[in-house]
Design a protein around this motif. Structure first.
Motif, mmCIF file in Angstrom:
data_model
loop_
_atom_site.group_PDB
_atom_site.id
_atom_site.type_symbol
_atom_site.label_atom_id
_atom_site.label_comp_id
_atom_site.label_asym_id
_atom_site.label_seq_id
_atom_site.Cartn_x
_atom_site.Cartn_y
_atom_site.Cartn_z
ATOM 1 N N UNK A 140 -3.969 -13.425 11.885
ATOM 2 C CA UNK A 140 -3.871 -12.434 10.811
ATOM 3 C C UNK A 140 -2.896 -12.924 9.740
ATOM 4 N N UNK A 141 -2.983 -12.338 8.563
ATOM 5 C CA UNK A 141 -2.017 -12.671 7.516
ATOM 6 C C UNK A 141 -0.854 -11.692 7.464
ATOM 7 N N UNK A 142 -0.996 -10.500 8.116
ATOM 8 C CA UNK A 142 0.028 -9.467 7.947
ATOM 9 C C UNK A 142 0.047 -8.492 9.111
ATOM 10 N N UNK A 143 1.161 -7.765 9.198
ATOM 11 C CA UNK A 143 1.191 -6.503 9.918
ATOM 12 C C UNK A 143 1.483 -5.418 8.881
ATOM 13 N N UNK A 144 0.941 -4.230 9.125
ATOM 14 C CA UNK A 144 1.206 -3.092 8.244
ATOM 15 C C UNK A 144 2.159 -2.150 8.956
ATOM 16 N N UNK A 145 3.243 -1.753 8.261
ATOM 17 C CA UNK A 145 4.251 -0.889 8.849
ATOM 18 C C UNK A 145 4.454 0.336 7.958
ATOM 19 N N UNK A 146 5.310 1.247 8.423
ATOM 20 C CA UNK A 146 5.622 2.462 7.671
ATOM 21 C C UNK A 146 7.082 2.446 7.235
ATOM 22 N N UNK A 147 7.351 2.942 6.043
ATOM 23 C CA UNK A 147 8.716 2.942 5.506
ATOM 24 C C UNK A 147 9.371 4.310 5.693
ATOM 25 N N UNK A 148 9.313 4.841 6.896
ATOM 26 C CA UNK A 148 9.894 6.161 7.154
ATOM 27 C C UNK A 148 11.419 6.076 7.278
ATOM 28 N N UNK A 149 12.083 7.119 6.772
ATOM 29 C CA UNK A 149 13.538 7.173 6.827
ATOM 30 C C UNK A 149 13.973 8.633 6.701
ATOM 31 N N UNK A 150 15.284 8.854 6.628
ATOM 32 C CA UNK A 150 15.839 10.203 6.473
ATOM 33 C C UNK A 150 17.037 10.126 5.533
ATOM 34 N N UNK A 151 17.294 11.242 4.849
ATOM 35 C CA UNK A 151 18.409 11.283 3.914
ATOM 36 C C UNK A 151 17.934 11.550 2.500
ATOM 37 N N UNK A 152 18.801 11.267 1.546
ATOM 38 C CA UNK A 152 18.459 11.485 0.142
ATOM 39 C C UNK A 152 17.463 10.428 -0.331
ATOM 40 N N UNK A 153 16.954 10.623 -1.518
ATOM 41 C CA UNK A 153 15.999 9.685 -2.127
ATOM 42 C C UNK A 153 16.569 8.269 -2.127
ATOM 43 N N UNK A 154 17.789 8.113 -2.631
ATOM 44 C CA UNK A 154 18.397 6.787 -2.718
ATOM 45 C C UNK A 154 18.788 6.238 -1.349
ATOM 46 N N UNK A 155 19.277 7.118 -0.469
ATOM 47 C CA UNK A 155 19.657 6.661 0.870
ATOM 48 C C UNK A 155 18.456 6.126 1.627
ATOM 49 N N UNK A 156 17.343 6.828 1.539
ATOM 50 C CA UNK A 156 16.135 6.373 2.225
ATOM 51 C C UNK A 156 15.635 5.055 1.641
ATOM 52 N N UNK A 157 15.755 4.906 0.351
ATOM 53 C CA UNK A 157 15.325 3.670 -0.283
ATOM 54 C C UNK A 157 16.122 2.481 0.243
ATOM 55 N N UNK A 158 17.433 2.645 0.321
ATOM 56 C CA UNK A 158 18.293 1.542 0.776
ATOM 57 C C UNK A 158 18.049 1.207 2.240
ATOM 58 N N UNK A 190 4.894 6.498 -5.380
ATOM 59 C CA UNK A 190 4.776 5.121 -5.830
ATOM 60 C C UNK A 190 6.039 4.581 -6.467
ATOM 61 N N UNK A 191 6.757 5.427 -7.188
ATOM 62 C CA UNK A 191 7.990 4.996 -7.833
ATOM 63 C C UNK A 191 9.052 4.656 -6.781
ATOM 64 N N UNK A 192 9.144 5.507 -5.746
ATOM 65 C CA UNK A 192 10.117 5.253 -4.674
ATOM 66 C C UNK A 192 9.786 3.965 -3.927
ATOM 67 N N UNK A 193 8.520 3.791 -3.535
ATOM 68 C CA UNK A 193 8.159 2.614 -2.763
ATOM 69 C C UNK A 193 8.292 1.336 -3.588
ATOM 70 N N UNK A 194 8.057 1.427 -4.882
ATOM 71 C CA UNK A 194 8.306 0.276 -5.748
ATOM 72 C C UNK A 194 9.780 -0.095 -5.737
ATOM 73 N N UNK A 195 10.639 0.922 -5.732
ATOM 74 C CA UNK A 195 12.071 0.666 -5.646
ATOM 75 C C UNK A 195 12.451 0.018 -4.337
ATOM 76 N N UNK A 196 11.814 0.434 -3.259
ATOM 77 C CA UNK A 196 12.048 -0.187 -1.957
ATOM 78 C C UNK A 196 11.679 -1.661 -1.996
ATOM 79 N N UNK A 197 10.549 -1.986 -2.609
ATOM 80 C CA UNK A 197 10.112 -3.385 -2.698
ATOM 81 C C UNK A 197 11.135 -4.231 -3.455
ATOM 82 N N UNK A 198 11.644 -3.676 -4.532
ATOM 83 C CA UNK A 198 12.618 -4.440 -5.327
ATOM 84 C C UNK A 198 13.910 -4.664 -4.538
ATOM 85 N N UNK A 199 14.344 -3.640 -3.793
ATOM 86 C CA UNK A 199 15.572 -3.783 -3.004
ATOM 87 C C UNK A 199 15.372 -4.698 -1.797
ATOM 88 N N UNK A 200 14.212 -4.622 -1.162
ATOM 89 C CA UNK A 200 13.937 -5.481 -0.005
ATOM 90 C C UNK A 200 13.958 -6.941 -0.424
#
Length: 308
Positions: A140-158, A190-200
């Motif tokens: 395979x080329x990938x695994x697909x995962x979930x970006x689940x978290x808890x806390x505020x918008x910014x805390x979950x992103x980080x 989409x805006x939040x997950x885009x932010x996650x990608x940039x931080x990752x």
């Protein structure tokens, strides 16, 4: 699955096991390769697997012989109870024998990537590792995962970005990508997950935009615009999920404008696999897959860009 659908599925399954290719997916001649190829997500047949009408270990064979599809996306929950090297070899041998390419494994139920503490995130990464190793063995080329978290918008992103970076580092050693699907909660923003990608900020960490999973809060009816969301996730996309639920009399998807969505995907420069993921209830799983396949084939014929 009602009795008529069960009988239909069993009849088709018997023919498939006997080696017959059923004429449910009509091939067509084109002068050039289409700009995307069509795969099948295992979840499209989840009712058949859950009620044991079909065996998950036959998934590559079913994809080929029932639908003449040559790319598959596995779901880990169908293999959790019998995970083994022997199972992986069986799936690989079957896929190779059918001329089917294994693309990715969708991983659920292995903890929150964005867990509260460093230790908890590392534990989640560790729980994903066996599926990454299985994906590598299946080519395979990938695994697909979930970006689940808890806390505020910014805390979950980080926290989500940190967990994804850790898993990306592990998967880099296996030559695998770690893809996040918009799959409920803030991951459907989409805006939040885009932010996650940039931080990752890892070349092995990307997205798997899904056409339909934009429910942020189902209880309160909070949703995100699906077209905006897919557009925002496309810069990191390494796979696409063409979610479908129902179809009108012209064979068009009711909930999603597939032409509009695939225009977004194509304009972003994506040239890869688009996976069928049927989740409707009105049609049987076989009928829903067939209609999604037919719709995507029409989109292929209308495309001008080549698949690279």
């Amino acid at each position: 699955m009602h009795d008529q659908s069960r009988r239909q599925f069993l009849s088709m399954l018997t023919a498939a096991s006997a080696g017959a290719l059923l004429p449910v997916a009509q091939s067509f001649a084109v002068e050039q390769e289409p700009w995307f190829r069509i795969s099948l997500a295992q979840w499209s047949l989840h009712r058949a697997f859950q009620n044991r009408t079909a065996n998950p270990q036959d998934f590559p064979r079913l994809a080929r012989r029932l639908f003449d599809i040559d790319g598959v996306e596995y779901v880990n929950q169908f293999y959790s109870d019998n995970y083994s090297a022997a199972l992986t070899r069986k799936l690989q041998q079957q896929a190779d024998g059918e001329g089917v390419q294994s693309l990715l494994i969708m991983v659920d139920g292995e903890g929150d990537i964005g867990a509260e503490t460093d230790a908890a995130r590392k534990q989640t990464v560790a729980r994903h590792q066996r599926w990454a190793e299985m994906a590598k063995e299946l080519d395979c080329h990938s695994i697909r995962v979930n970006a689940h978290s808890h806390g505020s918008y910014d805390e979950q992103m980080k926290k989500a970005a940190d967990g994804l970076h850790l898993l990306g580092e592990y998967c880099e050693g296996l030559g695998l990508n770690v893809l996040v699907e918009n799959h409920g909660g803030l991951s459907s923003n989409g805006e939040w997950l885009s932010g996650v990608m940039r931080l990752a900020d890892h070349p092995r960490v990307g997205t798997l935009p899904d056409f339909g999973n934009f429910h942020i809060d189902r209880e309160n009816g909070l949703t995100y615009d699906r077209y905006r969301g897919v557009r925002e996730l496309m810069p990191w996309a390494k796979a696409i999920s063409a979610k479908s639920y129902d179809f009108d009399e012209n064979g068009e998807a009711v909930q999603t404008d597939f032409q509009r969505m695939l225009d977004i995907v194509r304009t972003a420069g994506y040239r890869g696999w688009v996976g069928i993921e049927y989740e409707g209830n009105r049609l049987s799983e076989i009928e829903g897959i067939e209609k999604t396949l037919a719709l995507l084939q029409r989109m292929q014929r209308g495309g001008q860009n080549r698949f690279l």
